[in-house]
Design a protein around this motif. Structure first.
Motif, PDB file in Angstrom:
ATOM      1  N   TRP A  30      -2.036 -11.585   6.903  1.00 43.23           N
ATOM      2  CA  TRP A  30      -3.428 -11.620   6.459  1.00 43.23           C
ATOM      3  C   TRP A  30      -3.842 -10.278   5.857  1.00 43.23           C
ATOM      4  N   ARG A  31      -3.649  -9.220   6.610  1.00 38.84           N
ATOM      5  CA  ARG A  31      -4.156  -7.932   6.193  1.00 38.84           C
ATOM      6  C   ARG A  31      -3.337  -7.334   5.049  1.00 38.84           C
ATOM      7  N   PHE A  32      -2.006  -7.404   5.193  1.00 40.03           N
ATOM      8  CA  PHE A  32      -1.128  -6.797   4.183  1.00 40.03           C
ATOM      9  C   PHE A  32      -1.385  -7.425   2.815  1.00 40.03           C
ATOM     10  N   SER A  33      -1.450  -8.748   2.750  1.00 43.49           N
ATOM     11  CA  SER A  33      -1.622  -9.400   1.449  1.00 43.49           C
ATOM     12  C   SER A  33      -2.979  -9.077   0.844  1.00 43.49           C
ATOM     13  N   TYR A  34      -4.022  -9.065   1.682  1.00 43.94           N
ATOM     14  CA  TYR A  34      -5.311  -8.826   1.052  1.00 43.94           C
ATOM     15  C   TYR A  34      -5.485  -7.363   0.660  1.00 43.94           C
ATOM     16  N   LEU A  35      -4.882  -6.464   1.391  1.00 41.20           N
ATOM     17  CA  LEU A  35      -4.933  -5.056   0.976  1.00 41.20           C
ATOM     18  C   LEU A  35      -4.102  -4.830  -0.283  1.00 41.20           C
ATOM     19  N   ALA A  36      -2.942  -5.473  -0.337  1.00 36.87           N
ATOM     20  CA  ALA A  36      -2.100  -5.324  -1.526  1.00 36.87           C
ATOM     21  C   ALA A  36      -2.839  -5.871  -2.747  1.00 36.87           C
ATOM     22  N   ALA A  37      -3.511  -7.003  -2.574  1.00 39.38           N
ATOM     23  CA  ALA A  37      -4.254  -7.589  -3.688  1.00 39.38           C
ATOM     24  C   ALA A  37      -5.385  -6.660  -4.118  1.00 39.38           C
ATOM     25  N   GLU A  38      -6.045  -6.087  -3.136  1.00 37.48           N
ATOM     26  CA  GLU A  38      -7.195  -5.239  -3.409  1.00 37.48           C
ATOM     27  C   GLU A  38      -6.769  -3.922  -4.075  1.00 37.48           C
ATOM     28  N   ASN A  39      -5.620  -3.430  -3.693  1.00 41.77           N
ATOM     29  CA  ASN A  39      -5.191  -2.109  -4.159  1.00 41.77           C
ATOM     30  C   ASN A  39      -4.152  -2.157  -5.266  1.00 41.77           C
ATOM     31  N   GLY A  40      -4.152  -3.222  -6.048  1.00 45.53           N
ATOM     32  CA  GLY A  40      -3.298  -3.231  -7.223  1.00 45.53           C
ATOM     33  C   GLY A  40      -1.823  -3.494  -6.950  1.00 45.53           C
ATOM     34  N   GLY A  41      -1.530  -4.359  -5.980  1.00 50.24           N
ATOM     35  CA  GLY A  41      -0.164  -4.843  -5.806  1.00 50.24           C
ATOM     36  C   GLY A  41       0.822  -3.774  -5.385  1.00 50.24           C
ATOM     37  N   ALA A  42       1.845  -3.569  -6.212  1.00 58.84           N
ATOM     38  CA  ALA A  42       2.996  -2.786  -5.785  1.00 58.84           C
ATOM     39  C   ALA A  42       2.695  -1.320  -5.499  1.00 58.84           C
ATOM     40  N   ALA A  43       1.652  -0.770  -6.154  1.00 53.39           N
ATOM     41  CA  ALA A  43       1.314   0.625  -5.862  1.00 53.39           C
ATOM     42  C   ALA A  43       1.075   0.757  -4.361  1.00 53.39           C
ATOM     43  N   PHE A  44       0.381  -0.221  -3.838  1.00 54.47           N
ATOM     44  CA  PHE A  44       0.099  -0.219  -2.418  1.00 54.47           C
ATOM     45  C   PHE A  44       1.378  -0.404  -1.599  1.00 54.47           C
ATOM     46  N   VAL A  45       2.206  -1.337  -2.028  1.00 56.85           N
ATOM     47  CA  VAL A  45       3.441  -1.621  -1.283  1.00 56.85           C
ATOM     48  C   VAL A  45       4.310  -0.373  -1.191  1.00 56.85           C
ATOM     49  N   VAL A  46       4.444   0.340  -2.323  1.00 54.08           N
ATOM     50  CA  VAL A  46       5.274   1.538  -2.344  1.00 54.08           C
ATOM     51  C   VAL A  46       4.724   2.588  -1.380  1.00 54.08           C
ATOM     52  N   PHE A  47       3.417   2.801  -1.458  1.00 57.75           N
ATOM     53  CA  PHE A  47       2.864   3.834  -0.600  1.00 57.75           C
ATOM     54  C   PHE A  47       2.939   3.449   0.872  1.00 57.75           C
ATOM     55  N   TYR A  48       2.736   2.170   1.121  1.00 56.95           N
ATOM     56  CA  TYR A  48       2.831   1.672   2.494  1.00 56.95           C
ATOM     57  C   TYR A  48       4.232   1.937   3.073  1.00 56.95           C
ATOM     58  N   LEU A  49       5.255   1.694   2.262  1.00 56.25           N
ATOM     59  CA  LEU A  49       6.624   1.930   2.733  1.00 56.25           C
ATOM     60  C   LEU A  49       6.861   3.420   2.991  1.00 56.25           C
ATOM     61  N   LEU A  50       6.336   4.258   2.097  1.00 59.11           N
ATOM     62  CA  LEU A  50       6.468   5.704   2.282  1.00 59.11           C
ATOM     63  C   LEU A  50       5.817   6.165   3.587  1.00 59.11           C
ATOM     64  N   VAL A  51       4.605   5.673   3.830  1.00 59.95           N
ATOM     65  CA  VAL A  51       3.897   6.078   5.047  1.00 59.95           C
ATOM     66  C   VAL A  51       4.631   5.566   6.278  1.00 59.95           C
ATOM     67  N   THR A  52       5.165   4.349   6.185  1.00 62.50           N
ATOM     68  CA  THR A  52       5.911   3.809   7.322  1.00 62.50           C
ATOM     69  C   THR A  52       7.104   4.715   7.647  1.00 62.50           C
ATOM     70  N   LEU A  53       7.789   5.137   6.600  1.00 68.66           N
ATOM     71  CA  LEU A  53       8.993   5.951   6.795  1.00 68.66           C
ATOM     72  C   LEU A  53       8.674   7.335   7.361  1.00 68.66           C
ATOM     73  N   CYS A  54       7.709   8.017   6.768  1.00 73.19           N
ATOM     74  CA  CYS A  54       7.482   9.434   7.112  1.00 73.19           C
ATOM     75  C   CYS A  54       6.500   9.616   8.268  1.00 73.19           C
ATOM     76  N   VAL A  55       5.649   8.634   8.507  1.00 80.51           N
ATOM     77  CA  VAL A  55       4.627   8.788   9.539  1.00 80.51           C
ATOM     78  C   VAL A  55       4.787   7.723  10.628  1.00 80.51           C
ATOM     79  N   GLY A  56       4.917   6.455  10.223  1.00 83.51           N
ATOM     80  CA  GLY A  56       4.983   5.359  11.193  1.00 83.51           C
ATOM     81  C   GLY A  56       6.183   5.471  12.121  1.00 83.51           C
ATOM     82  N   ILE A  57       7.365   5.679  11.533  1.00 86.30           N
ATOM     83  CA  ILE A  57       8.588   5.726  12.348  1.00 86.30           C
ATOM     84  C   ILE A  57       8.571   6.902  13.334  1.00 86.30           C
TER      85      ILE A  57
END
Ligand code: PFF
Length: 447
Positions: A30-57
């Motif tokens: 629910w949240r991931f798709s609507y945020l991705a839609a709101e924030n211009g698709g892949a730009a969001f996906v890329v940044f989300y993956l970066l944050v997951t790697l450097c901060v989330g993990i």
């Protein structure tokens, strides 16, 4: 002593699936798709993956280290390593559990409702109106109560008999269905434009402050970080667990399900030409657009829609379990309550606390913002400082059960420097924004 009789997972798989169950939930679909839609698709996906790697993990590993090392629920675990001055952080974790589960249960109730309707009558054509009825009032509250009842029942069943057993059955089923749905979605006529929208990166959006903030909030929410949920689950682990390996499996599975869920949602929306509605995104977007897509597809839509909403409900359930477990474990350790008593009393209180969200989706949206922007990101910041600077030799604790890991110094450096600086920056912007949202809500309510 509470520790003497502490419950434990019966297997490594049990723990990992329960932790993945906590991570994979409404956030991924629910949240991931609507945020991705709101924030211009892949730009969001890329940044989300970066944050997951450097901060989330790094923060996830930190939570697992504190939980397994202390073998205690969050409030005591923090006091165990940092002294009583750190207890308030534990209380904030418990408060976050209360707050998030109160509205999470309401959204989960919507998914139960849709799954149920797919079985009895199919999706109605005028979904937007229908959503207005389903999303608020006694209807919403009723399904929230039902969902909370199931969650409480499982948590009352204990770590092995309730939580682990549920995750062992439900998580593999969820993976199979999500992948199946993505394969089916690939056959739709809208698949290609859907993928294009989802996966083409608009780099100009990448460094927008709001994208960064949303990606950070989403990474924390999705990995269940910043409120002691992973810490609590890790407190039921034995010392020979390989924590870094578990961390990578949990984070990998979580990101994979979010990514694959996008491969379901975007083709579906584009196949039916409903994309304009999603970009005008609200908390309800997915709950209006997707049922509309399913309704227009007739019989197939009914089956696929049923699978989709059952999957959402299952994901929500295994996440809700972990939210409640933070509160329950704390009440058991701190107040000496039995598991049954803690589960039912805390669960009932949280259910009632959900009433404002059940009657007003604006309230729900603002509580979601407060929980993420303040509690989870703030909790993550405090926790990274705790493990990075206060706890004595976290690397030795993390290394237990491993043969020594080369990237431990990197982990420590990320926790000490990169994570705090990043989170302070994000909070610097997120706090005023959240405050404005809260004020806006109050002025709207008092009108
Ligand atoms: N990770 C869950 C999701 O993505 O839906 C939500 C969540 C569960 C957040 C547990 C926080 C938590 F402690």
């Amino acid at each position: 002593m509470a520790t003497a009789a502490r419950e434990h997972w019966s297997s490594r798989t049990g723990f990992v699936l329960a932790a993945v169950g906590s991570a994979v939930g409404l956030g991924n679909m629910w949240r991931f798709s609507y945020l991705a839609a709101e924030n211009g698709g892949a730009a969001f996906v890329v940044f989300y993956l970066l944050v997951t790697l450097c901060v989330g993990i790094p923060v996830l590993l930190a939570e697992l280290v504190v939980g397994r090392g202390s073998q205690q629920s969050p409030i005591r675990a923090l006091a165990h390593y940092g002294g009583p001055a750190w207890k308030p952080l534990g209380f904030a974790f418990v408060a976050a559990g209360f707050l998030i589960l109160s509205y999470y249960g309401v959204i989960a109730g919507w998914t139960l409702r849709y799954a149920f309707e797919a079985v009895v009558g199919g999706f109605p054509a005028d979904v937007a109106n229908r959503f207005g009825e389903v999303a608020t009032g006694w209807d919403a509250f009723g399904y929230h109560v039902l969902f909370m009842g199931i969650t409480i029942g499982i948590v009352a069943g204990g770590v092995k008999g309730g939580i682990e057993r549920t995750s062992l059955v439900m998580m593999p089923a969820l993976f199979v269905i999500v992948v199946g749905l993505a394969i089916w979605a690939a056959t739709l006529p809208g698949a290609r434009p859907g993928y294009t929208y989802y996966l083409s990166t608009d780099f100009s959006k990448l460094f927008h402050w709001s994208v960064i903030k949303d990606a950070a909030g989403q990474a924390f929410f999705s990995l269940s970080l910043g409120m002691g949920a992973m810490l609590t689950f890790a407190s039921y682990l034995s010392r020979d667990e390989h924590l870094p390996a578990s961390t990578l499996v949990i984070a990998g599975a979580d990101a994979a399900v979010a990514f694959v869920a996008g491969l379901v949602v975007f083709p579906l929306i584009f196949a039916l030409g409903l994309q304009d509605r999603v970009s005008a995104s609200t908390v309800g977007a997915l709950f209006i657009t997707l049922p509309q897509a399913f309704a227009e597809m007739g019989g197939v839509g009914r089956i696929v829609g049923l699978l989709f909403f059952v999957t959402l409900a299952v994901g929500a359930l295994t996440s809700a379990i972990s939210l409640l477990e933070v509160v329950v474990a704390s009440a058991m350790d701190g107040l000496g309550w039995s598991r049954h008593r803690a589960a039912w009393l805390a669960g009932a209180a949280i259910t009632l606390l959900g009433a404002p969200s059940a009657w007003n989706t604006e309230v729900l949206g603002v509580i979601d913002q407060v929980a993420n922007n303040l509690f989870l990101l703030g909790g993550g910041l405090a926790l990274s400082i705790f493990v990075g600077w206060v706890m004595h030799d976290p690397v030795a604790e993390a290394a237990d059960g491993t043969e020594g890991i080369q990237w431990f110094p990197v982990w420590q450096w990320l926790l000490r420097v990169v994570v705090p600086i990043f989170l302070v920056l994000v909070l610097w912007f997120a706090i005023p924004e959240t405050w404005t949202a809260v004020k806006g809500l109050f002025s709207q309510l008092s009108r």
